[in-house]
Design an enzyme around this catalytic site. Structure first.
Site, PDB file in Angstrom:
ATOM      1  N   ASP A   1     -27.854 -16.934  46.777  1.00 19.37           N
ATOM      2  CA  ASP A   1     -27.260 -18.249  47.016  1.00 19.37           C
ATOM      3  C   ASP A   1     -25.779 -18.165  47.359  1.00 19.37           C
ATOM      4  O   ASP A   1     -25.141 -19.176  47.646  1.00 19.37           O
ATOM      5  CB  ASP A   1     -27.485 -19.194  45.827  1.00 19.37           C
ATOM      6  CG  ASP A   1     -27.153 -18.568  44.482  1.00 19.37           C
ATOM      7  OD1 ASP A   1     -26.639 -17.441  44.462  1.00 19.37           O
ATOM      8  OD2 ASP A   1     -27.431 -19.216  43.456  1.00 19.37           O
TER       9      ASP A   1
ATOM     10  N   HIS B   1     -29.256 -17.129  33.708  1.00 23.95           N
ATOM     11  CA  HIS B   1     -28.754 -18.248  32.900  1.00 23.95           C
ATOM     12  C   HIS B   1     -29.474 -18.419  31.569  1.00 23.95           C
ATOM     13  O   HIS B   1     -28.964 -19.122  30.689  1.00 23.95           O
ATOM     14  CB  HIS B   1     -28.876 -19.555  33.687  1.00 23.95           C
ATOM     15  CG  HIS B   1     -28.030 -19.626  34.916  1.00 23.95           C
ATOM     16  ND1 HIS B   1     -26.670 -19.391  34.901  1.00 23.95           N
ATOM     17  CD2 HIS B   1     -28.356 -19.899  36.212  1.00 23.95           C
ATOM     18  CE1 HIS B   1     -26.198 -19.532  36.131  1.00 23.95           C
ATOM     19  NE2 HIS B   1     -27.198 -19.832  36.937  1.00 23.95           N
TER      20      HIS B   1
ATOM     21  N   ASP C   1     -24.361 -13.434  42.442  1.00 32.04           N
ATOM     22  CA  ASP C   1     -24.893 -14.780  42.614  1.00 32.04           C
ATOM     23  C   ASP C   1     -23.713 -15.747  42.707  1.00 32.04           C
ATOM     24  O   ASP C   1     -22.636 -15.485  42.162  1.00 32.04           O
ATOM     25  CB  ASP C   1     -25.740 -15.102  41.373  1.00 32.04           C
ATOM     26  CG  ASP C   1     -26.613 -16.324  41.497  1.00 32.04           C
ATOM     27  OD1 ASP C   1     -26.048 -17.434  41.521  1.00 32.04           O
ATOM     28  OD2 ASP C   1     -27.851 -16.192  41.528  1.00 32.04           O
TER      29      ASP C   1
ATOM     30  N   HIS D   1     -23.458 -18.493  41.215  1.00 31.09           N
ATOM     31  CA  HIS D   1     -23.269 -19.087  39.892  1.00 31.09           C
ATOM     32  C   HIS D   1     -22.867 -18.013  38.883  1.00 31.09           C
ATOM     33  O   HIS D   1     -23.325 -16.872  38.958  1.00 31.09           O
ATOM     34  CB  HIS D   1     -24.551 -19.774  39.417  1.00 31.09           C
ATOM     35  CG  HIS D   1     -24.999 -20.877  40.316  1.00 31.09           C
ATOM     36  ND1 HIS D   1     -25.974 -20.697  41.285  1.00 31.09           N
ATOM     37  CD2 HIS D   1     -24.608 -22.167  40.415  1.00 31.09           C
ATOM     38  CE1 HIS D   1     -26.163 -21.839  41.933  1.00 31.09           C
ATOM     39  NE2 HIS D   1     -25.346 -22.745  41.433  1.00 31.09           N
TER      40      HIS D   1
END
Length: 516
Positions: free
Chosen positions: A277, A154, A189, A191
């Site tokens: 995750d 990110h 991931d 995200h």
């Protein structure tokens, strides 16, 4: 000594089936990485990297690969992508001085999601140095390089985001681009891999593919209609998914899409971000993947026999993160670790079953067959619009990583960008605070459950990482101390190497392209 000649290290055992050839595998780990502590109540726990390493040691996997302690990335290395003033801020800010730098905290988005903690800059140097070091090894003959402390996808050119400060992935890809015309980035991931996509949004030399939860979920980007811009059009692929996706549904998208990507794009190297995750039962996640289902992505990308960099990422039920990355290291080595877990320093974390694998839940899969078919069809159609394997004219190759000069401060920062590079460099644009999203705004699933075993350790209760916070005496200087001395002194194989001091001279920077 040449690492390839150190015993059997670096050569995985043959796997069964058509993908049975050996791989030269290297692994980067710094024993201090587990000490860093984001703070009370924060779900990101670097301690999970130490737990993973402990499992690798006890399963005997460390002896099957070259193990390196990474060189910390230097300022100049980090500034190949990140803005100088942002890196200067990360280097100088401390928990004691942050209240004097409120304006800069806001400017660089450092605060709740991305707190200031003791050793913050050293932490960034460590995980970034490991990822760049892995890329260097791939450029020089290794087949697979692993850095489970990396994958912080990110981070942006000028700001922190989503627990990520420095984007080690972008830096590693820039290193790979020295030797390879095209590099593929794949992100599993939960995200969206927004920082990496944004960095390479306008180039056709890097394709980014992200499989992620989409819809009222951090970071809010990753729409299927986001496909890249200018020369990068159709070189960004986004696979938006809904809650509860299981192994079968996930692979019904992953394999046909990635198979077509490999056929059309023909990368010289692949970077796979293995954020855990997306596993079932993650503290921040909402997918329902098993460890084997997650690892099937590693197995599939390995099967193409293209240099592969495996990185970590998210993952907040840390006992399952350690399980997952241990198993995926086995997959990289062509081995199948047994389900019965060997006794290790963190054995009680894995009760009551003490197994490597955990069963997914019975949660509803909100991804319908029709939705999956539509997504697959749309993305395969986008890929059909690409010309096969874009041709890139190479200039004289950029020097490889080398021994650094003593005085880094004399370097001209303007020399970092090659005006002839096909990557664009945007000046820093002020980011509207209202456009920033927070992972911590999402409800955290606490881990109080049947597996929330509390471990007696010398008369003190070790309750960390199950939704409970470590006791004050366990933290010390805002860094998490090992539960016992053995956590820092697990059996290291004889093939542990210290990386030579490195300096990464990169041709151009990734474009910090901000989509409208």
């Amino acid at each position: 000594m040449d690492p390839s000649s150190a015993g059997s290290g670096g050569n995985s055992l043959p796997s069964v089936g058509p993908d049975g050839q050996k791989r030269r595998v290297c692994y980067f780990y710094d024993p201090d990485v587990g000490n860093y502590y984001y703070g009370q109540g924060h779900p990101m726990k670097p301690h999970r990297i130490r737990m993973t390493h402990s499992l690798l040691a006890r399963y005997g996997l460390l002896n099957q690969m070259q193990v390196y302690r990474p060189n910390p990335a230097r300022d100049r290395d980090l500034c190949r992508f990140h803005a100088d003033d942002y890196i200067n801020f990360l280097r100088s800010v401390t928990p004691e001085t942050q209240q004097d730098q409120i304006r800069l905290l806001k400017r660089f988005n450092v605060g709740e999601d991305c707190p200031v903690f003791d050793g913050l800059y050293s932490f960034c140097q460590t995980y970034a140095g490991a990822s760049v070091g892995g890329a260097v090894k791939l450029n020089h003959g290794h087949d697979i390089a692993i850095n489970w402390s990396g994958g912080l996808h990110h981070a942006k050119k000028c700001e922190a985001s989503g627990f990520c400060y420095v984007n080690d992935i972008v830096l590693a890809i820039l290193e790979l681009l020295k030797h390879h015309e095209r590099v593929l980035y794949v992100d599993i991931d939960i995200h969206h891999g927004d920082g990496v996509e944004e960095a390479f949004y306008t180039t056709d030399r890097v394709m980014t593919v992200s499989f992620h939860k989409f819809g009222d979920y951090f970071p809010g980007t990753g729409d299927i209609r986001d496909i890249g811009h200018s020369k990068g059009k159709y070189y960004s692929l986004n696979v938006p998914l809904d809650d509860g996706i299981d192994d079968e549904s996930y692979q019904s998208l992953f394999k046909p899409i990635m198979g077509k990507v490999m056929e059309v794009f023909r990368p010289g190297a692949v970077v796979l971000q293995c954020g855990a995750d997306s596993l079932s039962g993650d503290r921040l996640g909402c997918f329902n993947l098993s460890i084997k289902g997650h690892a099937e992505c590693v197995r599939y990308m390995r099967s193409f026999n293209v240099p592969l960099l495996l990185l970590g990422g998210g993952g907040y039920t840390i006992r399952n993160v350690a399980r997952c990355w241990c198993y995926e290291t086995g997959v990289a080595l062509g081995q199948e670790p047994e389900d019965k877990m060997p006794v290790n320093e963190y054995y009680e974390y894995f009760g009551p079953d003490y197994t490597l694998h955990v069963a997914p839940s019975n949660m509803e899969n909100k991804n319908t067959r029709q939705q999956l078919d539509d997504i697959r069809s749309k993305l395969l159609d986008n890929l059909s619009k690409l010309r096969h394997a874009p041709s890139v004219h190479f200039q004289e190759r950029v020097p490889d990583t080398e021994i650094p000069e003593q005085d880094e401060d004399q370097d001209d920062p303007d020399e970092r960008h090659d005006p002839d590079s096909d990557m664009e460099v945007d000046d820093h644009k002020a980011v509207e605070e209202s456009s920033r999203r927070s992972i911590l705004g999402i409800k955290i699933k606490r881990e109080f459950g049947e597996n929330a075993t509390r471990v007696q350790d010398g008369g003190r209760v070790a309750s960390e990482h199950r939704g409970l916070e470590p006791m004050a005496e366990d933290i010390g200087s805002s860094k998490q101390a090992p539960a016992d001395a053995s956590a820092m002194a697990i059996d290291e194989p004889s093939n542990v190497k210290n990386e030579p001091e490195s300096s990464t001279k990169l041709q151009g920077q990734a474009a910090a392209y901000h989509k409208p």
